[in-house]
Write a protein that holds these residues in place. Sequence first.
Motif, PDB file in Angstrom:
ATOM      1  N   MET A 185       0.844  -1.193   0.000  1.00  0.00           N
ATOM      2  CA  MET A 185       0.000   0.000   0.000  1.00  0.00           C
ATOM      3  C   MET A 185       0.877   1.240   0.000  1.00  0.00           C
ATOM      4  O   MET A 185       1.875   1.313   0.705  1.00  0.00           O
ATOM      5  N   GLN A 186       0.518   2.247  -0.795  1.00  0.00           N
ATOM      6  CA  GLN A 186       1.276   3.473  -0.854  1.00  0.00           C
ATOM      7  C   GLN A 186       0.812   4.436   0.233  1.00  0.00           C
ATOM      8  O   GLN A 186      -0.382   4.575   0.497  1.00  0.00           O
ATOM      9  N   THR A 187       1.774   5.101   0.858  1.00  0.00           N
ATOM     10  CA  THR A 187       1.400   6.126   1.810  1.00  0.00           C
ATOM     11  C   THR A 187       1.011   7.392   1.077  1.00  0.00           C
ATOM     12  O   THR A 187       1.338   7.580  -0.097  1.00  0.00           O
ATOM     13  N   LEU A 231       6.490  -6.702  20.384  1.00  0.00           N
ATOM     14  CA  LEU A 231       6.898  -5.340  20.085  1.00  0.00           C
ATOM     15  C   LEU A 231       5.743  -4.725  19.313  1.00  0.00           C
ATOM     16  O   LEU A 231       5.348  -5.236  18.260  1.00  0.00           O
ATOM     17  N   ARG A 232       5.182  -3.638  19.857  1.00  0.00           N
ATOM     18  CA  ARG A 232       4.013  -3.016  19.226  1.00  0.00           C
ATOM     19  C   ARG A 232       4.362  -1.602  18.771  1.00  0.00           C
ATOM     20  O   ARG A 232       4.764  -0.763  19.563  1.00  0.00           O
ATOM     21  N   ALA A 233       4.206  -1.374  17.479  1.00  0.00           N
ATOM     22  CA  ALA A 233       4.406  -0.051  16.902  1.00  0.00           C
ATOM     23  C   ALA A 233       3.094   0.395  16.288  1.00  0.00           C
ATOM     24  O   ALA A 233       2.358  -0.408  15.699  1.00  0.00           O
ATOM     25  N   SER A 234       2.783   1.665  16.438  1.00  0.00           N
ATOM     26  CA  SER A 234       1.532   2.186  15.896  1.00  0.00           C
ATOM     27  C   SER A 234       1.803   3.508  15.182  1.00  0.00           C
ATOM     28  O   SER A 234       2.654   4.292  15.608  1.00  0.00           O
ATOM     29  N   PHE A 235       1.061   3.746  14.121  1.00  0.00           N
ATOM     30  CA  PHE A 235       1.353   4.843  13.206  1.00  0.00           C
ATOM     31  C   PHE A 235       0.199   5.832  13.145  1.00  0.00           C
ATOM     32  O   PHE A 235      -0.977   5.446  13.146  1.00  0.00           O
ATOM     33  N   HIS A 236       0.570   7.116  13.080  1.00  0.00           N
ATOM     34  CA  HIS A 236      -0.449   8.167  13.032  1.00  0.00           C
ATOM     35  C   HIS A 236       0.006   9.249  12.053  1.00  0.00           C
ATOM     36  O   HIS A 236       0.999   9.092  11.338  1.00  0.00           O
ATOM     37  N   ALA A 266      -1.782   5.899   7.712  1.00  0.00           N
ATOM     38  CA  ALA A 266      -1.323   5.060   8.823  1.00  0.00           C
ATOM     39  C   ALA A 266      -1.132   3.608   8.409  1.00  0.00           C
ATOM     40  O   ALA A 266      -0.130   2.973   8.764  1.00  0.00           O
ATOM     41  N   THR A 267      -2.074   3.064   7.652  1.00  0.00           N
ATOM     42  CA  THR A 267      -1.932   1.662   7.241  1.00  0.00           C
ATOM     43  C   THR A 267      -0.848   1.502   6.186  1.00  0.00           C
ATOM     44  O   THR A 267      -0.218   0.443   6.103  1.00  0.00           O
ATOM     45  N   GLY A 268      -0.616   2.551   5.397  1.00  0.00           N
ATOM     46  CA  GLY A 268       0.480   2.489   4.433  1.00  0.00           C
ATOM     47  C   GLY A 268       1.830   2.403   5.112  1.00  0.00           C
ATOM     48  O   GLY A 268       2.703   1.617   4.717  1.00  0.00           O
ATOM     49  N   ALA A 314      -3.220  -0.095  11.494  1.00  0.00           N
ATOM     50  CA  ALA A 314      -2.231   0.932  11.825  1.00  0.00           C
ATOM     51  C   ALA A 314      -1.312   0.480  12.947  1.00  0.00           C
ATOM     52  O   ALA A 314      -0.334   1.155  13.254  1.00  0.00           O
ATOM     53  N   ILE A 315      -1.630  -0.648  13.553  1.00  0.00           N
ATOM     54  CA  ILE A 315      -0.843  -1.201  14.662  1.00  0.00           C
ATOM     55  C   ILE A 315      -0.130  -2.460  14.176  1.00  0.00           C
ATOM     56  O   ILE A 315      -0.760  -3.354  13.597  1.00  0.00           O
TER      57      ILE A 315
END
Length: 353
Positions: free
Chosen positions: A1-3, A331-336, A279-281, A303-304
Amino acid sequence: MQTITLSQAAVAEFAPETTYLNTSSCGLLPRRAAEAVKALVDENAAGTRGGAGSFDAVDAARAAFARLAGVRPDRVATGGSVAVHVGLVAASLKPGTEVLAPEGEFSSVVSPFALRGDLRMRYVPLDGLADAVGPETGLVAFSAVQSADGRVADLGAIRSAAAAHGARTLLDASQSAGWFPLDAGAYDYTVTGGFKFLLCPRGASFLTMTEESQAALPPLHAGWVSAEDRWNSTYGPVERLASTARAFDEPPAFLAYHGAEHSLGLLAEIGADALYAHATGLADRFRGGLAELGHAPVPGTSAIVAVPGLGVRTAELANAGIMVSDRAGNLRASFHLYNSEADVDRVLDVLGG
């Protein structure tokens, strides 16, 4: 997926001093929200305000969340925590009611039911939740997106199964509201902590309910704030609660709501579709990089991103200025919206040694 590229004005609302990939624990405050909180602090310190804050800010935040959730403002109650909202729902159930929930669900979603002691709790794997709903099920309580690993529930299937068996639904949107579409009117109840992806100060949370399900809730914390006529209900028993969901408002943490009004306004300017794609990108880019490093993240479009067994490296990443979290060994990374491809590449470089 493209950001996608978010507007510079939106990105300029933030000034992180770390590579911040920990929104699932706590979102960053936009400048406009931080300024609103500081302004109220100064007014309270100087004695230039007649009260601790403004109900106009609370109602503005209520209306902004309602737009995001796809419901009318009169279907939204405001409060301070998910656990208190869930406690109201738990108190409404008859003894012996079966409450169905996913295994490993977040504590605030299940503890108010489990600790009553007279309800029947049943836990099943998340991917089997819809199939597990049966004629004995009174309520299905679950998160749209799991806190521990970012998995997204099969919302349509769960709603359909609950409807087929006459079970009510309680959805926790704390890890999804803001970046993931929310149709709160499709559930009997939704609960959402505002301090994660909604970027609000901690102390702002939202409970939605249908008109039918509202009738089942007991007024356990009724007070003048939840009265139909607030300012003429400050002494003696409240004569009449609000006819809307506001009947279940908690006394507001004004500092939180003065900020929440502006945080939710920013999210409305950006739009859920744009934030979802962004976020999902980034999350998809991270998953691809992890695979190249020989790690196996939990699959899905979220997004997580969680990597089983890699939680032990969070301290190492923190020392490198990268903020993630360790949840259930993951290890949990989340994007915003304040994250970029450079953030993804930075954490991959450190993990790759």
